[in-house]
Design an enzyme around this catalytic site. Structure first.
Site, PDB file in Angstrom:
ATOM      1  N   CYS A 127      14.418  12.935  91.136  1.00  0.00           N
ATOM      2  CA  CYS A 127      15.522  12.959  90.216  1.00  0.00           C
ATOM      3  C   CYS A 127      16.356  11.801  91.067  1.00  0.00           C
ATOM      4  CB  CYS A 127      16.373  14.282  91.100  1.00  0.00           C
ATOM      5  SG  CYS A 127      15.068  15.363  89.576  1.00  0.00           S
ATOM      6  N   HIS A 138      27.040  12.577  76.300  1.00  0.00           N
ATOM      7  CA  HIS A 138      26.974  11.345  76.124  1.00  0.00           C
ATOM      8  C   HIS A 138      27.532   9.993  78.080  1.00  0.00           C
ATOM      9  CE1 HIS A 138      25.716  10.702  71.861  1.00  0.00           C
ATOM     10  NE2 HIS A 138      24.512  11.240  72.421  1.00  0.00           N
ATOM     11  N   GLU A 146      19.269  22.592  82.989  1.00  0.00           N
ATOM     12  CA  GLU A 146      18.927  21.349  83.067  1.00  0.00           C
ATOM     13  C   GLU A 146      17.611  20.943  82.321  1.00  0.00           C
ATOM     14  OE1 GLU A 146      17.277  18.513  86.963  1.00  0.00           O
ATOM     15  OE2 GLU A 146      19.310  20.201  86.918  1.00  0.00           O
TER      16      GLU A 146
END
Length: 364
Positions: free
Chosen positions: A144, A187, A226
């Site tokens: 991550c 985005h 997530e």
């Protein structure tokens, strides 16, 4: 902490409705239809079902008997104002089930209402955005720490009873509130947004809570997915995370009568959800690393997946209530932060073992 076991069931129905209290140009004012899903959770007393372990089947039969009255019907003929909340109340009033904790109506995959035992109705709506992030404080080599992306999902939960509106909170009201957040997050690189320099699921849930609460006083929970199998909840004070897994196992119910098919060896693809509660680590930005949850729980998972559950040592029976309690006890040996285990044998049908706070009812 005292252990509570809730049995859960769900039932679908196909119906048409129109919500006349909405403005005439509102799409739901017109006649339309949904594939509804009703859900129920109950703290059932011992001996309520025909035999120990038969609670999920019996609860599902009770719910199905009620939803059958709504199936392929015009709901306005049955419930004068058939909002999701009023449908949940209609079902609750007709369910002859002791210990009801929650009755829910999910009118689409992305919206619904959960009515709790305190008569509080929590409306929820799901939103999606596609973003990139990385976690700057993780140890060297942690995946991550690399720049990557997710198709995030957010569920906004709001207490309708606090709104003071005739219709309480319309889904369009939530859409209007969410729109600027979608613009800000979709985005985008989350790390570049003020306050999201370390954008874990927990930090993102807290960031959204602080900003949504100002424009939606009725806000009760923010849920961040997530991925499809892990995420975080925040209610203004408590952080909770969950990790979801599926397992394929064989079983039979020891107390089922000889003529009951559940007394014979059969199997399920279970959905197992571990819930954890812990203070937020201010450096890491998480409560518990999702990777650590998976790694520590993996030996328990391997003992369950592709195995006959009736051979597990220390397991009284293989019904979902007994199994969820067994998983909770075993998980806490390696992950003491685990305080709830959901186990579903089919969609929405199973049991929940709870030691701590229940948290919001996530969609099934």
């Amino acid at each position: 902490m005292s252990l509570i076991t809730l049995h859960a069931a769900s039932s679908g129905f196909e119906s048409a409705r129109q919500v006349g209290v909405l403005p005439s140009d509102h799409r739901s004012h017109r006649l339309h239809g949904h594939s509804f899903v009703a859900t129920v959770r109950a703290n059932l007393p011992a001996g309520w079902a025909a035999y120990p372990g038969g609670e999920v089947t019996a609860l599902g039969q009770c719910l199905q008997a009620c939803t059958a009255q709504l199936d392929y019907r015009l709901l306005n003929d049955i419930v004068p104002l058939p909002t999701d909340e009023n449908l949940a109340r209609w079902l609750r009033d007709r369910l002859d089930v002791p210990g009801l904790e929650q009755v829910g109506i999910q009118s689409t995959a992305d919206q619904g209402v959960d009515l709790d035992r305190h008569d509080q109705a929590h409306v929820w709506r799901r939103y999606r955005f596609e973003s990139a992030h990385k976690l700057p404080n993780v140890p060297m080599g942690h995946k991550c720490g690399r720049l990557h992306g997710h198709g995030f999902e957010v569920i906004v939960h709001a207490n309708q009873d606090a709104g003071g509106r005739d219709l309480s909170i319309d889904y369009d009201h939530l859409d209007a509130i969410w729109a600027p957040f979608h613009y800000q997050l979709h985005h985008k690189l989350l790390n570049a947004i003020d306050g999201l320099e370390n954008p874990t699921s927990e930090v993102l849930a807290g960031w959204l809570w602080a900003r949504l609460k100002d424009v939606l006083p009725e806000l009760s929970w923010v849920t961040v997915y997530e991925t499809g199998s892990c995420g975080a909840n925040f209610n203004g004070s408590d952080y909770r995370i969950w990790k979801e897994l599926t397992l394929d196992s064989a079983l039979f119910l020891r107390h089922a009568p000889a003529d009951d098919p559940l007394g014979h060896i059969h199997g399920h693809t279970y959905t197992l959800r571990l819930h954890l509660s812990a203070p937020l680590d201010t450096v890491m930005g998480w409560t518990v690393d999702f990777g650590d949850v998976k790694d520590r729980f993996n030996p328990i998972f391997k003992a369950l997946d592709h195995h006959p559950l009736h051979e597990l040592p220390g397991l009284d029976d293989c019904d979902t209530a007994a199994l969820s309690r067994w998983v909770l006890a075993e998980a806490r040996k390696v992950l003491p932060q685990v305080d709830r285990v959901d186990l579903y044998e089919t969609r929405g049908c199973g049991a929940i073992a709870i030691l701590g706070g229940e948290g919001p009812a996530l969609p099934i």
